[in-house]
Motif scaffolding. Structure first.
Motif, mmCIF file in Angstrom:
data_model
loop_
_atom_site.group_PDB
_atom_site.id
_atom_site.type_symbol
_atom_site.label_atom_id
_atom_site.label_comp_id
_atom_site.label_asym_id
_atom_site.label_seq_id
_atom_site.Cartn_x
_atom_site.Cartn_y
_atom_site.Cartn_z
ATOM 1 N N GLU A 182 0.834 -1.206 0.000
ATOM 2 C CA GLU A 182 0.000 0.000 0.000
ATOM 3 C C GLU A 182 0.866 1.253 0.000
ATOM 4 O OE1 GLU A 182 -3.122 2.736 0.143
ATOM 5 O OE2 GLU A 182 -2.969 0.667 -0.570
ATOM 6 N N ARG A 183 1.953 1.230 0.757
ATOM 7 C CA ARG A 183 2.885 2.379 0.748
ATOM 8 C C ARG A 183 3.452 2.593 -0.654
ATOM 9 N NH1 ARG A 183 8.577 2.896 1.340
ATOM 10 N NH2 ARG A 183 9.192 4.932 2.190
ATOM 11 N N THR A 184 3.842 1.491 -1.310
ATOM 12 C CA THR A 184 4.399 1.593 -2.659
ATOM 13 C C THR A 184 3.363 2.117 -3.637
ATOM 14 O OG1 THR A 184 5.928 -0.233 -2.217
ATOM 15 C CG2 THR A 184 5.504 0.297 -4.526
ATOM 16 N N ARG A 185 2.118 1.689 -3.488
ATOM 17 C CA ARG A 185 1.050 2.163 -4.378
ATOM 18 C C ARG A 185 0.891 3.681 -4.265
ATOM 19 N NH1 ARG A 185 -3.849 3.933 -4.414
ATOM 20 N NH2 ARG A 185 -4.033 3.853 -2.142
ATOM 21 N N ARG A 186 0.931 4.184 -3.045
ATOM 22 C CA ARG A 186 0.787 5.628 -2.834
ATOM 23 C C ARG A 186 1.996 6.382 -3.396
ATOM 24 N NH1 ARG A 186 -2.660 7.159 1.993
ATOM 25 N NH2 ARG A 186 -4.016 5.375 2.345
ATOM 26 N N GLN A 187 3.195 5.822 -3.163
ATOM 27 C CA GLN A 187 4.393 6.457 -3.705
ATOM 28 C C GLN A 187 4.354 6.486 -5.226
ATOM 29 O OE1 GLN A 187 7.370 3.958 -1.584
ATOM 30 N NE2 GLN A 187 8.350 5.919 -1.110
ATOM 31 N N LEU A 188 3.880 5.396 -5.813
ATOM 32 C CA LEU A 188 3.847 5.294 -7.270
ATOM 33 C C LEU A 188 2.948 6.377 -7.862
ATOM 34 C CD1 LEU A 188 4.777 3.762 -9.762
ATOM 35 C CD2 LEU A 188 2.909 2.144 -9.405
ATOM 36 N N GLU A 189 1.816 6.625 -7.232
ATOM 37 C CA GLU A 189 0.921 7.681 -7.696
ATOM 38 C C GLU A 189 1.620 9.032 -7.647
ATOM 39 O OE1 GLU A 189 -2.678 7.664 -5.479
ATOM 40 O OE2 GLU A 189 -3.463 5.830 -6.392
ATOM 41 N N GLU A 190 2.286 9.297 -6.524
ATOM 42 C CA GLU A 190 2.978 10.578 -6.356
ATOM 43 C C GLU A 190 4.111 10.728 -7.359
ATOM 44 O OE1 GLU A 190 5.964 12.820 -3.192
ATOM 45 O OE2 GLU A 190 5.010 10.925 -2.640
ATOM 46 N N TYR A 191 4.931 9.683 -7.494
ATOM 47 C CA TYR A 191 6.093 9.758 -8.379
ATOM 48 C C TYR A 191 5.679 9.898 -9.841
ATOM 49 C CZ TYR A 191 9.425 8.473 -4.670
ATOM 50 O OH TYR A 191 10.206 8.452 -3.543
ATOM 51 N N ARG A 192 4.659 9.173 -10.246
ATOM 52 C CA ARG A 192 4.201 9.271 -11.635
ATOM 53 C C ARG A 192 3.745 10.691 -11.965
ATOM 54 N NH1 ARG A 192 1.039 3.439 -12.231
ATOM 55 N NH2 ARG A 192 2.801 2.326 -13.199
ATOM 56 N N ALA A 193 3.066 11.321 -11.015
ATOM 57 C CA ALA A 193 2.627 12.699 -11.229
ATOM 58 C C ALA A 193 3.828 13.635 -11.350
ATOM 59 C CB ALA A 193 1.720 13.140 -10.081
ATOM 60 N N ARG A 194 4.849 13.411 -10.523
ATOM 61 C CA ARG A 194 6.031 14.264 -10.543
ATOM 62 C C ARG A 194 6.867 14.055 -11.808
ATOM 63 N NH1 ARG A 194 8.168 16.284 -5.850
ATOM 64 N NH2 ARG A 194 9.651 17.234 -7.315
ATOM 65 N N LYS A 240 15.594 11.575 -18.951
ATOM 66 C CA LYS A 240 14.916 12.695 -18.296
ATOM 67 C C LYS A 240 14.101 12.221 -17.103
ATOM 68 C CE LYS A 240 14.629 15.744 -22.330
ATOM 69 N NZ LYS A 240 13.711 16.452 -23.265
ATOM 70 N N ARG A 241 13.495 11.061 -17.206
ATOM 71 C CA ARG A 241 12.713 10.525 -16.089
ATOM 72 C C ARG A 241 13.627 10.153 -14.925
ATOM 73 N NH1 ARG A 241 7.482 9.540 -17.262
ATOM 74 N NH2 ARG A 241 7.227 7.927 -15.679
ATOM 75 N N ALA A 242 14.810 9.628 -15.243
ATOM 76 C CA ALA A 242 15.763 9.284 -14.189
ATOM 77 C C ALA A 242 16.227 10.539 -13.453
ATOM 78 C CB ALA A 242 16.959 8.546 -14.788
ATOM 79 N N LEU A 243 16.468 11.612 -14.201
ATOM 80 C CA LEU A 243 16.870 12.878 -13.581
ATOM 81 C C LEU A 243 15.753 13.438 -12.709
ATOM 82 C CD1 LEU A 243 18.673 14.519 -16.640
ATOM 83 C CD2 LEU A 243 19.763 13.820 -14.501
ATOM 84 N N ALA A 244 14.516 13.320 -13.177
ATOM 85 C CA ALA A 244 13.377 13.796 -12.394
ATOM 86 C C ALA A 244 13.196 12.957 -11.130
ATOM 87 C CB ALA A 244 12.106 13.758 -13.244
ATOM 88 N N LEU A 245 13.412 11.654 -11.252
ATOM 89 C CA LEU A 245 13.320 10.781 -10.080
ATOM 90 C C LEU A 245 14.370 11.158 -9.048
ATOM 91 C CD1 LEU A 245 12.242 8.306 -8.579
ATOM 92 C CD2 LEU A 245 13.754 6.877 -9.974
ATOM 93 N N ALA A 246 15.574 11.453 -9.497
ATOM 94 C CA ALA A 246 16.632 11.874 -8.581
ATOM 95 C C ALA A 246 16.245 13.152 -7.846
ATOM 96 C CB ALA A 246 17.942 12.077 -9.342
ATOM 97 N N GLU A 247 15.588 14.069 -8.548
ATOM 98 C CA GLU A 247 15.155 15.319 -7.921
ATOM 99 C C GLU A 247 14.132 15.044 -6.816
ATOM 100 O OE1 GLU A 247 14.653 19.242 -6.911
ATOM 101 O OE2 GLU A 247 16.232 18.313 -8.118
ATOM 102 N N VAL A 248 13.187 14.155 -7.080
ATOM 103 C CA VAL A 248 12.185 13.792 -6.075
ATOM 104 C C VAL A 248 12.867 13.178 -4.858
ATOM 105 C CG1 VAL A 248 10.210 12.314 -5.566
ATOM 106 C CG2 VAL A 248 10.359 13.456 -7.781
ATOM 107 N N ARG A 249 13.772 12.263 -5.100
ATOM 108 C CA ARG A 249 14.451 11.589 -3.992
ATOM 109 C C ARG A 249 15.331 12.567 -3.215
ATOM 110 N NH1 ARG A 249 12.491 6.739 -2.547
ATOM 111 N NH2 ARG A 249 14.565 5.866 -2.104
ATOM 112 N N ARG A 250 15.937 13.512 -3.908
ATOM 113 C CA ARG A 250 16.749 14.522 -3.231
ATOM 114 C C ARG A 250 15.883 15.348 -2.282
ATOM 115 N NH1 ARG A 250 19.523 15.639 -7.230
ATOM 116 N NH2 ARG A 250 18.289 17.302 -8.163
ATOM 117 N N GLU A 251 14.695 15.717 -2.732
ATOM 118 C CA GLU A 251 13.774 16.480 -1.890
ATOM 119 C C GLU A 251 13.355 15.681 -0.663
ATOM 120 O OE1 GLU A 251 10.500 17.612 -4.295
ATOM 121 O OE2 GLU A 251 11.679 18.887 -5.632
ATOM 122 N N GLN A 252 13.362 14.368 -0.783
ATOM 123 C CA GLN A 252 12.935 13.514 0.327
ATOM 124 C C GLN A 252 14.078 13.139 1.266
ATOM 125 O OE1 GLN A 252 10.939 10.300 -1.763
ATOM 126 N NE2 GLN A 252 9.033 11.460 -1.890
ATOM 127 N N GLY A 253 15.254 13.724 1.047
ATOM 128 C CA GLY A 253 16.348 13.546 1.989
ATOM 129 C C GLY A 253 17.358 12.474 1.649
#
Length: 212
Positions: free
Chosen positions: A106-118, A128-141
């Motif tokens: 369930e946690r992964t499902r919620r994360q997937l929704e958030e990450y796909r939107a980002r 480009k998607r890998a770079l965007a994913l890195a940005e999301v993860r950077r924001e999360q610490g």
């Protein structure tokens, strides 16, 4: 030399994000003198936060390579680590492993929704998607960064794990994380974990390439 806490934090950050290195290497990245970095390093050594080893080189004198000690981890806090570990233990005791797996999915499902939107603005380009994913993860610490490798693949490196205590208590978190990256990057991406903090590496890293 006057104690400069901010400069010392900068040295620690370099060792955390770049790994073991000499004072000269850290100095170039910080745009200060090697002598200044050495003074910070020896102060940090007295505090038990760094250590060094003298490594032989093919030419010249051995190089003094500095690295963080395990005590330095306290400078990069685990987000609510103790509380999270207690909750994991309580879930296991109450609902068993099946309940824990359901919670992780369930946690992964919620994360997937958030990450796909980002990642949606990045389009279909894996790079480009890998770079965007890195940005999301950077924001999360996660102190994340993503670089293109000589073979054309992307390397997503996470130099800190803000949920390390929880991941140690429940390694399903790491399994789900890998599944999350594969799902969010799409079917055309191959994602392989190359470094893992829980296996003793200084970071977690993932090689992202186009699948055959």
């Amino acid at each position: 030399m006057k104690h400069d806490a901010r400069a010392e934090e900068g040295v620690l950050y370099q060792l955390k994000t770049r790994g073991p290195q000499t004072a000269a290497q850290a100095a170039r990245r910080l745009s200060v003198t090697a002598m200044a970095v050495r003074q910070h390093l020896y102060r940090l050594k007295l505090a038990g936060l760094v250590e060094f080893s003298d490594e032989r080189r093919k030419v010249g004198r051995p190089a003094r390579v500095w690295r963080l000690t395990s005590a330095a981890a306290e400078r990069f806090p685990d987000t609510h680590g103790e509380l999270t570990v207690e909750i994991i233990a309580a879930v296991r005791a109450t609902f068993g492993e099946a309940g824990m797996d359901k919670l992780l999915r369930e946690r992964t499902r919620r994360q997937l929704e958030e990450y796909r939107a980002r990642l949606r603005p990045a389009g279909t380009s894996i790079a480009k998607r890998a770079l965007a994913l890195a940005e999301v993860r950077r924001e999360q610490g996660y102190m994340a960064g993503c670089t293109r490798m000589p073979d054309g693949s992307m390397l997503l490196a996470e130099n800190h794990c803000p949920i390390c205590a929880a991941a140690s208590a429940c390694q399903g978190l790491c399994r789900e994380e890998l599944s999350l990256f594969r799902a969010v990057l799409g079917d055309k991406a191959r994602v392989e974990r190359t470094d893992h903090i829980l296996a003793g590496a200084r970071r977690c890293a993932y090689r992202i390439s186009i699948s055959d």
